[in-house]
Scaffold this active site. Structure first.
Site, PDB file in Angstrom:
ATOM      1  N   ASN A   1       0.792  -1.221   0.000  1.00 12.53           N
ATOM      2  CA  ASN A   1       0.000   0.000   0.000  1.00 12.53           C
ATOM      3  C   ASN A   1       0.829   1.278   0.000  1.00 12.53           C
ATOM      4  O   ASN A   1       0.312   2.347  -0.271  1.00 12.53           O
ATOM      5  CB  ASN A   1      -0.964   0.012   1.195  1.00 12.53           C
TER       6      ASN A   1
ATOM      7  N   GLN B   1      -5.117  -3.733  -1.771  1.00 13.30           N
ATOM      8  CA  GLN B   1      -4.671  -2.745  -2.759  1.00 13.30           C
ATOM      9  C   GLN B   1      -4.748  -3.278  -4.192  1.00 13.30           C
ATOM     10  O   GLN B   1      -4.597  -2.514  -5.141  1.00 13.30           O
ATOM     11  CB  GLN B   1      -3.231  -2.309  -2.468  1.00 13.30           C
TER      12      GLN B   1
ATOM     13  N   HIS C   1     -13.757   0.200   0.056  1.00  9.97           N
ATOM     14  CA  HIS C   1     -13.445   1.634  -0.104  1.00  9.97           C
ATOM     15  C   HIS C   1     -12.126   1.888  -0.823  1.00  9.97           C
ATOM     16  O   HIS C   1     -11.780   3.030  -1.109  1.00  9.97           O
ATOM     17  CB  HIS C   1     -13.501   2.368   1.243  1.00  9.97           C
TER      18      HIS C   1
ATOM     19  N   CYS D   1      -1.923   5.346   8.198  1.00 12.94           N
ATOM     20  CA  CYS D   1      -1.980   4.767   9.537  1.00 12.94           C
ATOM     21  C   CYS D   1      -0.762   5.158  10.363  1.00 12.94           C
ATOM     22  O   CYS D   1      -0.810   5.172  11.573  1.00 12.94           O
ATOM     23  CB  CYS D   1      -2.062   3.251   9.460  1.00 12.94           C
TER      24      CYS D   1
HETATM   25  C1  PLP Z   1      -6.580  -0.168   3.655  1.00 12.59           C
HETATM   26  C2  PLP Z   1      -5.874  -1.446   3.855  1.00 12.59           C
HETATM   27  C3  PLP Z   1      -6.283  -2.358   4.835  1.00 12.59           C
HETATM   28  C4  PLP Z   1      -7.403  -2.053   5.800  1.00 12.59           C
HETATM   29  O1  PLP Z   1      -8.662  -2.057   5.194  1.00 12.59           O
HETATM   30  P1  PLP Z   1      -9.896  -1.368   5.951  1.00 12.59           P
HETATM   31  O2  PLP Z   1     -11.085  -1.693   5.130  1.00 12.59           O
HETATM   32  O3  PLP Z   1      -9.599   0.106   5.966  1.00 12.59           O
HETATM   33  O4  PLP Z   1      -9.959  -1.955   7.311  1.00 12.59           O
HETATM   34  C5  PLP Z   1      -5.613  -3.557   4.938  1.00 12.59           C
HETATM   35  N1  PLP Z   1      -4.581  -3.862   4.119  1.00 12.59           N
HETATM   36  C6  PLP Z   1      -4.156  -3.018   3.166  1.00 12.59           C
HETATM   37  C7  PLP Z   1      -3.024  -3.413   2.280  1.00 12.59           C
HETATM   38  C8  PLP Z   1      -4.773  -1.776   2.998  1.00 12.59           C
HETATM   39  O5  PLP Z   1      -4.349  -0.933   2.064  1.00 12.59           O
END
Ligand code: PLP
Length: 401
Positions: A152, A180, A202, A330
């Protein structure tokens, strides 16, 4: 001008996803567990969404799809379920990587405290782990391998199919955090030999707070949220019908348009990436220089600018109307350098100067031109005020990039 270039943090919902969600919020109020018509109508639409998502992922059957509250819940559930199943057979070794999302790393920390032996594979400077590394780490007592599909922060795509084949041939369970990847590059759970896969709506123009854990038929899933019999007794709680239908619509749309979107977004990425590297001296690209979708996500640009602070960069960019991230969302707000950049071998002082720009099909070439005009000036302005940069320019400190 306001430009959103932080699509790895979250994406704006597509018009279709909004329309489907609004329609369900207004009209589809029944509880899918109810036996009357309103309930059965919601149930039918929910199962339609499940089948559609299964087909988008190349799953063998709709009942391999479990709805969750998002990527984090899917990751937590996959890891805990596999750990529990392993422990029952005396297997307490778990293999993962040093640059996973915190939803994986923090769950593994907790499992380590509970007596599991967690082995995090090192990542190469260009941002990859290999199937050979995984194979070498597999032991008799390995309960699970979990490797992210695409990172990510730096956008590198891992050799998931090869890793899946290695795991399958050794009879070891394989999970991938594909949050991702899904909706951005082709993903096929059967061809990739994946046992469990996490995704989140999302990240592909669907709503927040909803995701999926794919669990291959024959793999035991242990329930962690107990209550009603929803999701075949594996995940209790009345289903979030509007969000699930909207997620299915967003995924269908993303998968249908995948080839044209990948071509469009990667052209924007290359222009932005190369333009910034050319315009700003002492800048390094994070992750591979390869550009094909088998190695790199279409929309990710990750750079380190020497002598500046990522947080100041982000705030200045925001003032200029450009919304980006320094490392992952994060970790921002904390002064720790990104664990991903450290994992690929960036020294802490370089990792602190990182900027992640993640594009999607909602971005335009005019926006890229605007960013290419503004960002070099922002970096130069910050460098002018930086004592670190002064030391670098006077030769008191050597340049690292
Ligand atoms: C955004 C993300 C998550 C977390 O997903 P949520 O739906 O926000 O809990 C986990 N792993 C990766 C690689 C992400 O980019």
């Amino acid at each position: 001008m306001r430009i959103y270039a932080d699509n790895a943090a979250t994406t704006p919902m597509s018009e279709t996803a909004v329309r489907v969600m609004e329609d369900a919020l207004e009209h589809l109020y029944g509880n899918p567990s109810s036996l009357h018509s309103a309930g059965q109508e919601a149930r039918a639409r929910l199962e339609e969404a499940r089948a559609q998502i299964a087909s988008c992922l190349g799953a063998a059957a709709p009942n391999e799809i479990y709805f969750t509250s998002g990527g984090s819940e899917a990751d937590n559930t996959a890891l805990r379920s596999a750990a529990l199943a392993g422990a029952k057979k005396g297997k307490k070794h778990i293999i993962s990587t040093a640059f996973e999302h915190h939803a994986i790393l923090h769950t593994l920390d907790a499992l380590a405290k509970e007596g599991f032996e967690v082995e995090l594979l090192p990542v190469s400077p260009d941002g990859f782990v290999t199937a050979a590394q995984v194979e070498a780490a597999i032991r008799e007592d390995t309960a699970l391998v979990s490797v992210m599909y695409a990172n990510n922060e730096i956008g590198t795509v891992q050799p998931i199919r090869e890793i899946g084949q290695v795991c399958r041939s050794h009879g070891v369970l394989f999970h991938t955090d594909a949050v991702q990847a899904v909706g951005h590059i082709p993903v096929d759970v059967q061809a990739d030999c994946v046992d469990m896969l996490s995704l989140s709506a999302h990240k592909f123009h669907g709503p927040k707070g909803v995701g999926v854990l794919y669990v291959r038929r024959g793999v035991t899933l242990t329930p962690f949220i107990r209550g009603g019999a929803q999701e075949r007794g594996k995940r209790a709680g009345t289903e979030n019908v509007p969000a699930i239908l909207s997620m299915a619509a967003a995924l269908r749309e993303a998968v249908d348009r995948l080839p044209e979107h990948m071509a469009y977004v990667s052209a924007l990425r290359d222009k932005l990436n190369d333009g910034l590297l050319r315009a700003v001296p002492h800048t390094a690209q994070n992750g591979t220089a390869l550009r094909d979708p088998a190695h790199r996500l279409p929309g990710t640009v990750s750079l380190c600018f020497e002598g500046v602070e990522g947080e100041s960069l982000l705030l200045r960019a925001d003032l200029a109307g450009i919304e980006v991230s320094s490392g992952s969302a994060c970790t921002s707000g904390s002064l720790e350098p990104s664990h991903v950049l450290l994992a690929i071998g960036r020294p802490a002082e370089i990792a602190h100067g990182s900027m992640r720009l993640t594009l999607s099909d909602t971005n335009t070439e005019a926006e890229v031109d605007y960013m290419l005009e503004k960002i070099p000036a922002i970096v130069a302005g910050l460098r002018d005020m930086s004592p670190v940069w002064e030391d670098l320019m006077s030769g008191k400190k050597p340049h690292l990039i």
